[in-house]
Motif scaffolding. Structure first.
Motif, PDB file in Angstrom:
ATOM      1  N   HIS A  27      32.517  30.587  39.297  1.00  0.00           N
ATOM      2  CA  HIS A  27      33.692  30.883  40.104  1.00  0.00           C
ATOM      3  C   HIS A  27      34.557  31.982  39.497  1.00  0.00           C
ATOM      4  O   HIS A  27      35.191  32.763  40.215  1.00  0.00           O
ATOM      5  CB  HIS A  27      34.525  29.609  40.296  1.00  0.00           C
ATOM      6  CG  HIS A  27      35.601  29.750  41.328  1.00  0.00           C
ATOM      7  ND1 HIS A  27      36.868  30.214  41.021  1.00  0.00           N
ATOM      8  CD2 HIS A  27      35.587  29.514  42.670  1.00  0.00           C
ATOM      9  CE1 HIS A  27      37.598  30.237  42.133  1.00  0.00           C
ATOM     10  NE2 HIS A  27      36.850  29.820  43.139  1.00  0.00           N
ATOM     11  N   GLU A  28      34.606  32.073  38.163  1.00  0.00           N
ATOM     12  CA  GLU A  28      35.474  33.049  37.507  1.00  0.00           C
ATOM     13  C   GLU A  28      34.741  34.324  37.101  1.00  0.00           C
ATOM     14  O   GLU A  28      35.349  35.213  36.498  1.00  0.00           O
ATOM     15  CB  GLU A  28      36.114  32.418  36.265  1.00  0.00           C
ATOM     16  CG  GLU A  28      36.763  31.060  36.505  1.00  0.00           C
ATOM     17  CD  GLU A  28      37.862  31.100  37.564  1.00  0.00           C
ATOM     18  OE1 GLU A  28      38.352  32.204  37.866  1.00  0.00           O
ATOM     19  OE2 GLU A  28      38.216  30.037  38.086  1.00  0.00           O
ATOM     20  N   LEU A  29      33.460  34.435  37.406  1.00  0.00           N
ATOM     21  CA  LEU A  29      32.692  35.608  36.981  1.00  0.00           C
ATOM     22  C   LEU A  29      33.235  36.923  37.551  1.00  0.00           C
ATOM     23  O   LEU A  29      33.276  37.932  36.826  1.00  0.00           O
ATOM     24  CB  LEU A  29      31.216  35.427  37.360  1.00  0.00           C
ATOM     25  CG  LEU A  29      30.261  36.527  36.889  1.00  0.00           C
ATOM     26  CD1 LEU A  29      30.350  36.721  35.380  1.00  0.00           C
ATOM     27  CD2 LEU A  29      28.823  36.202  37.306  1.00  0.00           C
ATOM     28  N   PRO A  30      33.676  36.985  38.821  1.00  0.00           N
ATOM     29  CA  PRO A  30      34.266  38.240  39.308  1.00  0.00           C
ATOM     30  C   PRO A  30      35.453  38.691  38.472  1.00  0.00           C
ATOM     31  O   PRO A  30      35.637  39.893  38.243  1.00  0.00           O
ATOM     32  CB  PRO A  30      34.691  37.896  40.742  1.00  0.00           C
ATOM     33  CG  PRO A  30      33.805  36.770  41.142  1.00  0.00           C
ATOM     34  CD  PRO A  30      33.583  35.984  39.900  1.00  0.00           C
ATOM     35  N   LEU A  31      36.262  37.744  37.981  1.00  0.00           N
ATOM     36  CA  LEU A  31      37.423  38.100  37.168  1.00  0.00           C
ATOM     37  C   LEU A  31      36.998  38.701  35.832  1.00  0.00           C
ATOM     38  O   LEU A  31      37.678  39.593  35.299  1.00  0.00           O
ATOM     39  CB  LEU A  31      38.304  36.873  36.938  1.00  0.00           C
ATOM     40  CG  LEU A  31      38.990  36.303  38.186  1.00  0.00           C
ATOM     41  CD1 LEU A  31      39.701  34.998  37.858  1.00  0.00           C
ATOM     42  CD2 LEU A  31      39.977  37.313  38.760  1.00  0.00           C
ATOM     43  N   ILE A  32      35.894  38.223  35.274  1.00  0.00           N
ATOM     44  CA  ILE A  32      35.380  38.808  34.032  1.00  0.00           C
ATOM     45  C   ILE A  32      34.944  40.256  34.268  1.00  0.00           C
ATOM     46  O   ILE A  32      35.198  41.142  33.444  1.00  0.00           O
ATOM     47  CB  ILE A  32      34.211  37.966  33.482  1.00  0.00           C
ATOM     48  CG1 ILE A  32      34.646  36.520  33.240  1.00  0.00           C
ATOM     49  CG2 ILE A  32      33.664  38.594  32.212  1.00  0.00           C
ATOM     50  CD1 ILE A  32      35.775  36.369  32.250  1.00  0.00           C
ATOM     51  N   VAL A  33      34.296  40.492  35.411  1.00  0.00           N
ATOM     52  CA  VAL A  33      33.907  41.868  35.765  1.00  0.00           C
ATOM     53  C   VAL A  33      35.147  42.734  35.927  1.00  0.00           C
ATOM     54  O   VAL A  33      35.194  43.879  35.429  1.00  0.00           O
ATOM     55  CB  VAL A  33      33.076  41.868  37.065  1.00  0.00           C
ATOM     56  CG1 VAL A  33      32.778  43.296  37.520  1.00  0.00           C
ATOM     57  CG2 VAL A  33      31.773  41.095  36.862  1.00  0.00           C
ATOM     58  N   PHE A  34      36.179  42.212  36.599  1.00  0.00           N
ATOM     59  CA  PHE A  34      37.431  42.964  36.767  1.00  0.00           C
ATOM     60  C   PHE A  34      38.061  43.285  35.413  1.00  0.00           C
ATOM     61  O   PHE A  34      38.625  44.376  35.213  1.00  0.00           O
ATOM     62  CB  PHE A  34      38.428  42.166  37.607  1.00  0.00           C
ATOM     63  CG  PHE A  34      37.959  41.851  38.991  1.00  0.00           C
ATOM     64  CD1 PHE A  34      36.931  42.561  39.593  1.00  0.00           C
ATOM     65  CD2 PHE A  34      38.557  40.831  39.727  1.00  0.00           C
ATOM     66  CE1 PHE A  34      36.496  42.266  40.880  1.00  0.00           C
ATOM     67  CE2 PHE A  34      38.142  40.527  41.007  1.00  0.00           C
ATOM     68  CZ  PHE A  34      37.110  41.238  41.587  1.00  0.00           C
ATOM     69  N   THR A  35      37.983  42.331  34.478  1.00  0.00           N
ATOM     70  CA  THR A  35      38.551  42.542  33.146  1.00  0.00           C
ATOM     71  C   THR A  35      37.908  43.732  32.451  1.00  0.00           C
ATOM     72  O   THR A  35      38.598  44.619  31.924  1.00  0.00           O
ATOM     73  CB  THR A  35      38.365  41.277  32.287  1.00  0.00           C
ATOM     74  OG1 THR A  35      39.053  40.182  32.884  1.00  0.00           O
ATOM     75  CG2 THR A  35      38.902  41.499  30.880  1.00  0.00           C
ATOM     76  N   VAL A  36      36.589  43.764  32.456  1.00  0.00           N
ATOM     77  CA  VAL A  36      35.860  44.856  31.792  1.00  0.00           C
ATOM     78  C   VAL A  36      36.197  46.197  32.439  1.00  0.00           C
ATOM     79  O   VAL A  36      36.497  47.190  31.751  1.00  0.00           O
ATOM     80  CB  VAL A  36      34.347  44.595  31.845  1.00  0.00           C
ATOM     81  CG1 VAL A  36      33.579  45.780  31.270  1.00  0.00           C
ATOM     82  CG2 VAL A  36      33.997  43.316  31.080  1.00  0.00           C
ATOM     83  N   LEU A  37      36.190  46.237  33.773  1.00  0.00           N
ATOM     84  CA  LEU A  37      36.492  47.490  34.486  1.00  0.00           C
ATOM     85  C   LEU A  37      37.906  47.974  34.183  1.00  0.00           C
ATOM     86  O   LEU A  37      38.136  49.163  33.940  1.00  0.00           O
ATOM     87  CB  LEU A  37      36.326  47.274  35.989  1.00  0.00           C
ATOM     88  CG  LEU A  37      34.904  47.032  36.510  1.00  0.00           C
ATOM     89  CD1 LEU A  37      34.929  46.707  38.000  1.00  0.00           C
ATOM     90  CD2 LEU A  37      34.016  48.241  36.257  1.00  0.00           C
ATOM     91  N   GLY A  38      38.883  47.046  34.189  1.00  0.00           N
ATOM     92  CA  GLY A  38      40.265  47.423  33.965  1.00  0.00           C
ATOM     93  C   GLY A  38      40.525  47.915  32.559  1.00  0.00           C
ATOM     94  O   GLY A  38      41.237  48.910  32.357  1.00  0.00           O
ATOM     95  N   LEU A  39      39.958  47.255  31.553  1.00  0.00           N
ATOM     96  CA  LEU A  39      40.171  47.667  30.165  1.00  0.00           C
ATOM     97  C   LEU A  39      39.549  49.032  29.894  1.00  0.00           C
ATOM     98  O   LEU A  39      40.131  49.867  29.194  1.00  0.00           O
ATOM     99  CB  LEU A  39      39.591  46.615  29.221  1.00  0.00           C
ATOM    100  CG  LEU A  39      40.276  45.236  29.248  1.00  0.00           C
ATOM    101  CD1 LEU A  39      39.598  44.281  28.277  1.00  0.00           C
ATOM    102  CD2 LEU A  39      41.764  45.349  28.938  1.00  0.00           C
ATOM    103  N   ILE A  40      38.355  49.269  30.440  1.00  0.00           N
ATOM    104  CA  ILE A  40      37.730  50.592  30.273  1.00  0.00           C
ATOM    105  C   ILE A  40      38.572  51.669  30.943  1.00  0.00           C
ATOM    106  O   ILE A  40      38.782  52.758  30.385  1.00  0.00           O
ATOM    107  CB  ILE A  40      36.305  50.585  30.849  1.00  0.00           C
ATOM    108  CG1 ILE A  40      35.400  49.661  30.026  1.00  0.00           C
ATOM    109  CG2 ILE A  40      35.722  51.994  30.879  1.00  0.00           C
ATOM    110  CD1 ILE A  40      33.998  49.496  30.595  1.00  0.00           C
ATOM    111  N   ALA A  41      39.082  51.381  32.147  1.00  0.00           N
ATOM    112  CA  ALA A  41      39.913  52.360  32.855  1.00  0.00           C
ATOM    113  C   ALA A  41      41.161  52.702  32.055  1.00  0.00           C
ATOM    114  O   ALA A  41      41.558  53.870  31.963  1.00  0.00           O
ATOM    115  CB  ALA A  41      40.301  51.808  34.232  1.00  0.00           C
TER     116      ALA A  41
END
Length: 405
Positions: A364-378
């Motif tokens: 259920h929380e996997l999309p949020l982990i993907v968002f975390t990685v994308l946001g930190l790299i950005a």
């Protein structure tokens, strides 16, 4: 949910709901180029009115469609004109006001979008049936056709097309209503002709976006940030609907944080600059997504606060990429640069329903982990861009290459 039950979009057909969400972004992607051409060729006002009319017609037809296929088709057609409608209005208001007011007008224009989210949330709560909801939010758009009588064409566009007399009349009317003296028509014409001459020294080409080292770096970082902003902004809204709380209240709280986001931009953009607040906003959004994923389900209130902080961070980042994108390209290629980079926003919008609704089936929380990685790299990549605070807009590629100096 009513749409899912009406057309049986469950189990093996659940991917059709993803396609439904992506269809409008596919329309954004294809329509942005064509509508941009219409606005430059036939005028901002004509483009705005025609896209409003097309949006209203498609919205009304959506109410009566008998099948899922027709819903996807009309949603795609709405996307085809909706982004062009928004863009034409944005260009028009920024071209009508003076240079010192453009940034403020741009922020207020986007803040109106946040007000619309609040109104939509209230209407959706009062009218849960999707067909009646669609009709209710579409019909008021008919009143926007009154712009035909009260909205002026952009004087800058008119002068660029050689229609100086019409531009002079519009500027004169604006000056009278504001109780100001009309500027010299010669000075206005000279100002715009000067800009046109500068932009006409070179023909814009896609190669110019990546031909030199600094331009290449700017282009790739901006493209990634447009993509990430779209993924996180839309993804947080979608994921919030899956958190198990009151969907209307959760949406309301997350929409309210867009107002302090606009205030933070106004306060920081000319005091601190663009780069550090923009990078911080992406980092906050990424960290908030991680916190939302790690907070237990029984602490829903804390989970909601973290999600709202992420929404505020990505809202700031989204608005900052709009500003900075125009400031990092030379005049002759500025429109092309914004168009190409912002196209990644639409690609992100196409991908995000599949990211959210497919990954949530794994965890259920996997999309949020993907968002975390994308946001930190950005956030990290933004620090590699030059600061544009107080800088004159570049006129040539050489100006861009010398920005760091």
């Amino acid at each position: 949910m009513l749409l899912c039950s009406k057309f049986n979009l469950v189990c093996e057909d659940s991917w059709k709901l993803d396609l439904f969400q992506s269809s409008v972004n596919a329309g954004f992607f294809i329509g942005s180029v064509n509508i941009g051409y219409i606005a430059d060729r036939f005028g901002r006002k004509f483009c705005l009115l025609t896209t409003i009319l097309a949006n209203v017609v498609c919205g009304i037809l959506l109410v009566f469609v008998p099948s899922y296929l027709w819903i996807v088709i009309f949603r795609f057609l709405q996307g085809l004109v909706s982004k062009g409608c928004w863009t034409a209005g944005y260009i028009l208001v920024t071209e009508v006001v003076g240079p010192q007011y453009r940034r403020t007008v741009g922020i207020l224009y986007q803040a109106a979008f946040s007000v619309g989210l609040l109104v939509f949330d209230a209407i959706a709560y009062a009218i849960p049936h999707w067909r009646w909801l669609q009709l209710t939010v579409t019909l008021p758009c008919c009143f926007l056709m009154l712009y035909y009588w009260c909205l002026p064409e952009s004087p800058r566009w008119l002068i660029s097309q050689g229609k100086t007399d019409k531009a002079k009349k519009i500027v004169n009317d604006i000056a009278k209503k504001n109780q100001k003296k009309m500027p010299s028509c010669f000075e206005v014409s000279l100002d715009i002709k000067f800009e046109d001459e500068d932009s006409g020294k070179q023909s814009p080409s896609l190669i110019d976006l990546v031909r030199t080292p600094q331009m290449r770096k700017n282009t790739f970082i901006l493209m990634y940030n447009w993509f990430t902003s779209s993924i996180l902004y839309q993804g947080l809204i979608m994921h919030m609907g899956l958190m198990g709380g009151n969907i209307y209240l959760d949406f309301l709280y997350s929409a309210l944080v867009e107002f302090p986001a606009a205030f933070i931009i106004i306060v920081t953009i000319d005091r601190i600059g663009r780069r550090y607040p923009w990078a911080a906003a992406n980092l906050v959004a990424g960290a908030a997504c991680l916190a939302t994923a790690l907070i237990p389900e029984d602490l829903h209130w804390l989970k909601l606060i973290a999600a709202c902080l992420g929404r505020m961070g990505i809202t700031i980042a989204f608005e900052m990429v709009c500003f900075v994108n125009t400031e990092l390209y030379p005049t002759y290629i500025r429109n092309l640069g914004v168009m190409v980079c912002s196209a990644l926003c639409d690609i992100g919008g196409i991908a995000v329903p599949f990211i959210v609704y497919r990954l949530v089936e794994i965890w259920h929380e996997l999309p949020l982990i993907v968002f975390t990685v994308l946001g930190l790299i950005a956030g990290g990549l933004v620090l590699f861009l030059p600061e544009t605070k107080g800088r004159v807009l570049p006129e040539t590629v050489e100006d861009v290459e010398n920005f760091h100096r």
